[in-house]
Design an enzyme around this catalytic site. Structure first.
Site, short mmCIF file in Angstrom:
data_model
loop_
_atom_site.label_atom_id
_atom_site.label_comp_id
_atom_site.label_asym_id
_atom_site.label_seq_id
_atom_site.Cartn_x
_atom_site.Cartn_y
_atom_site.Cartn_z
N GLU A 238 -27.52 -35.57 43.68
CA GLU A 238 -27.24 -35.05 42.35
C GLU A 238 -28.39 -35.48 41.44
O GLU A 238 -28.80 -36.65 41.46
CB GLU A 238 -25.93 -35.59 41.78
CG GLU A 238 -25.68 -35.07 40.35
CD GLU A 238 -24.49 -35.71 39.66
OE1 GLU A 238 -23.35 -35.35 39.98
OE2 GLU A 238 -24.72 -36.57 38.76
N GLN B 49 -25.77 -50.09 33.31
CA GLN B 49 -25.53 -48.73 33.78
C GLN B 49 -24.15 -48.62 34.46
O GLN B 49 -23.38 -47.71 34.16
CB GLN B 49 -26.64 -48.39 34.79
CG GLN B 49 -26.53 -47.06 35.47
CD GLN B 49 -27.52 -46.98 36.64
OE1 GLN B 49 -27.61 -47.88 37.48
NE2 GLN B 49 -28.30 -45.92 36.68
N HIS C 115 -23.85 -27.08 38.44
CA HIS C 115 -22.61 -27.60 37.86
C HIS C 115 -22.23 -26.68 36.69
O HIS C 115 -23.09 -26.35 35.86
CB HIS C 115 -22.79 -29.02 37.32
CG HIS C 115 -23.04 -30.05 38.39
ND1 HIS C 115 -22.62 -31.35 38.26
CD2 HIS C 115 -23.66 -29.97 39.59
CE1 HIS C 115 -22.98 -32.04 39.34
NE2 HIS C 115 -23.62 -31.22 40.16
N ALA D 155 -10.18 -26.78 35.70
CA ALA D 155 -11.18 -26.25 36.63
C ALA D 155 -10.60 -25.12 37.49
O ALA D 155 -11.31 -24.18 37.84
CB ALA D 155 -11.70 -27.38 37.52
N LYS E 272 -6.89 -26.05 43.09
CA LYS E 272 -8.30 -25.63 43.00
C LYS E 272 -8.78 -25.09 44.35
O LYS E 272 -9.51 -24.11 44.41
CB LYS E 272 -9.19 -26.82 42.62
CG LYS E 272 -8.99 -27.34 41.22
CD LYS E 272 -10.15 -28.21 40.73
CE LYS E 272 -10.12 -29.64 41.18
NZ LYS E 272 -11.00 -30.53 40.41
P1 FAD Z 1 -9.66 -30.59 36.59
O1 FAD Z 1 -9.66 -30.30 38.04
O2 FAD Z 1 -9.32 -29.47 35.66
O3 FAD Z 1 -8.69 -31.83 36.35
C1 FAD Z 1 -8.67 -32.52 35.08
C2 FAD Z 1 -7.34 -33.22 34.91
O4 FAD Z 1 -6.30 -32.26 34.68
C3 FAD Z 1 -6.88 -34.02 36.13
O5 FAD Z 1 -6.20 -35.16 35.66
C4 FAD Z 1 -5.92 -33.08 36.86
O6 FAD Z 1 -4.95 -33.80 37.62
C5 FAD Z 1 -5.28 -32.34 35.67
N1 FAD Z 1 -4.91 -30.95 35.97
C6 FAD Z 1 -5.60 -30.06 36.71
N2 FAD Z 1 -4.97 -28.86 36.71
C7 FAD Z 1 -3.86 -28.98 35.93
C8 FAD Z 1 -2.80 -28.12 35.53
N3 FAD Z 1 -2.76 -26.84 35.94
N4 FAD Z 1 -1.82 -28.59 34.71
C9 FAD Z 1 -1.84 -29.90 34.28
N5 FAD Z 1 -2.82 -30.79 34.65
C10 FAD Z 1 -3.81 -30.33 35.46
N6 FAD Z 1 -18.85 -33.11 33.75
C11 FAD Z 1 -19.72 -32.34 33.04
O7 FAD Z 1 -19.46 -32.08 31.85
N7 FAD Z 1 -20.87 -31.85 33.59
C12 FAD Z 1 -21.20 -32.07 34.90
O8 FAD Z 1 -22.25 -31.62 35.38
C13 FAD Z 1 -20.30 -32.85 35.69
N8 FAD Z 1 -20.52 -33.06 37.01
C14 FAD Z 1 -19.58 -33.72 37.78
C15 FAD Z 1 -19.78 -33.83 39.17
C16 FAD Z 1 -18.84 -34.48 39.97
C17 FAD Z 1 -19.04 -34.56 41.46
C18 FAD Z 1 -17.68 -35.05 39.37
C19 FAD Z 1 -16.66 -35.79 40.21
C20 FAD Z 1 -17.47 -34.94 37.99
C21 FAD Z 1 -18.40 -34.27 37.19
N9 FAD Z 1 -18.22 -34.11 35.81
C22 FAD Z 1 -19.12 -33.37 35.07
C23 FAD Z 1 -17.10 -34.77 35.13
C24 FAD Z 1 -15.83 -33.89 35.07
O9 FAD Z 1 -16.07 -32.76 34.27
C25 FAD Z 1 -14.73 -34.75 34.50
O10 FAD Z 1 -14.34 -35.72 35.45
C26 FAD Z 1 -13.52 -34.03 33.94
O11 FAD Z 1 -12.75 -35.01 33.24
C27 FAD Z 1 -12.60 -33.39 34.97
O12 FAD Z 1 -13.18 -32.30 35.55
P2 FAD Z 1 -12.45 -31.55 36.80
O13 FAD Z 1 -13.26 -30.34 37.07
O14 FAD Z 1 -12.20 -32.49 37.91
O15 FAD Z 1 -11.05 -31.16 36.08
#
Ligand code: FAD
Length: 281
Positions: free
Chosen positions: A10, A204, A71, A117, A157
């Site tokens: 990454e 960090q 991303h 997501a 997802k």
């Molecule tokens: P989701 O999958 O939507 O989940 C978020 C929360 O909501 C979780 O607690 C889940 O249990 C809950 N949830 C999911 N669906 C529902 C539903 N239908 N009803 C109720 N609750 C639900 N962030 C950035 O801004 N830019 C980046 O480039 C970036 N890169 C990343 C790369 C990796 C590998 C990882 C692990 C994270 C990255 N992030 C990035 C951070 C990420 O955006 C955050 O962790 C964010 O808080 C959650 O994103 P998610 O896509 O996992 O969310």
């Protein structure tokens, strides 16, 4: 026989104050390691500017002939904005997307179209032929009440069309193995690539873990405390700790290692040199 485990990186676009040239230097150094893919972050911390992400992802693919993953966070973007980014990706031949909710910026208006997501995964599926990756959390997502809930939404997802999961960083492999078991029980069949971050300094690690709530195991805390005032020793210990995690993960059949490089090619190279024969084995 198991397929060969993947090795990937990454990277993030340079911050506003940094020159874009910095990332070219990093990529020049990473290219010799021949990663299976490189993913490029977008707006981590909340900024919404896809241009740098797409430019760097194109560069990775076109100049370095390495697959790149874009991303794509959705929580502060509407369908028109996401469609425009996806169209740009299609034009550039960028077909791999990490579909994310994204970091929520306090005070900033949330999307009317996407809350999670999984909403984005469904939307991307309708937009054409993309390979979709999603994020997952070996210690559960920090907002989830419990694992049952988090795994339930992770499955949503995957069922919506994600083929591969990239984990948040973790420092205790037991958390990863327990998480994999939960995924097996929930019948989540997608490949899971383990996200490993070699830590270069204590500040960090404290900043990152306070944001994502990954825990610092006692063994790692001792290392941080002992070497925090010796930069070279801290980097060496961080690399060694990451190598130790990777050896264990590969031995236990992980499908891939995704290295959070923090744009530090030196560290990525050291980890690669110490482990690449294991990926071939
Ligand atoms: P989701 O999958 O939507 O989940 C978020 C929360 O909501 C979780 O607690 C889940 O249990 C809950 N949830 C999911 N669906 C529902 C539903 N239908 N009803 C109720 N609750 C639900 N962030 C950035 O801004 N830019 C980046 O480039 C970036 N890169 C990343 C790369 C990796 C590998 C990882 C692990 C994270 C990255 N992030 C990035 C951070 C990420 O955006 C955050 O962790 C964010 O808080 C959650 O994103 P998610 O896509 O996992 O969310």
């Amino acid at each position: 026989m198991n397929a060969k485990a993947s090795f990937s990186f990454e990277i993030f676009p340079p911050r506003k104050s940094d020159s874009i040239d910095k990332i070219y230097t990093t990529l020049e150094q990473l290219k010799d390691l021949k990663p299976d893919f490189i993913s490029v972050t977008f707006g981590a911390g909340g900024s919404i500017n896809s241009q740098n992400t797409l430019d760097i992802a194109s560069l990775v693919q076109d100049r370095y002939k390495t697959a790149s993953i874009v991303h794509l966070p959705c929580i502060h973007q509407n369908k028109a904005q996401i469609t425009s980014i996806l169209n740009e990706c299609k034009k550039r031949g960028l077909r791999k997307i990490l579909a994310l909710r994204g970091d929520i910026v306090e005070g900033k208006e949330k999307s009317v179209d996407f809350a999670y997501a999984s909403d984005l995964v469904r939307f991307i599926k309708e937009q054409g032929d993309f390979e979709i990756y999603v994020a997952c959390y070996p210690e559960k997502h920090n907002e989830a009440l419990n694992f049952t809930e988090d795994i339930h939404y992770l499955k949503e997802k995957v069922d919506a069309g994600a083929n591969t999961l990239l984990t948040q960083l973790f420092f205790d492999n037991e958390d990863f193995y327990r998480f994999k078991e939960y995924c097996d029980i929930a019948n989540i069949k997608a490949e899971i690539k383990a996200g490993i971050m070699p830590i270069a300094n204590k500040r960090q690690v404290l900043k990152i873990t306070s944001m994502c709530k990954a825990k610092i195991p006692p063994k790692f805390a001792k290392i941080l405390n002992k070497y925090e005032h010796n930069d070279k020793a801290m980097i060496d210990a961080g690399i060694a700790y990451a190598i130790d995690q990777i050896v264990d993960l590969l031995t236990n059949g992980v499908s891939g290692i995704h290295l959070y490089t923090m744009n530090n090619a030196y560290v990525a190279k050291k980890v690669f040199e110490a482990t690449h024969s294991l990926f071939e084995a």
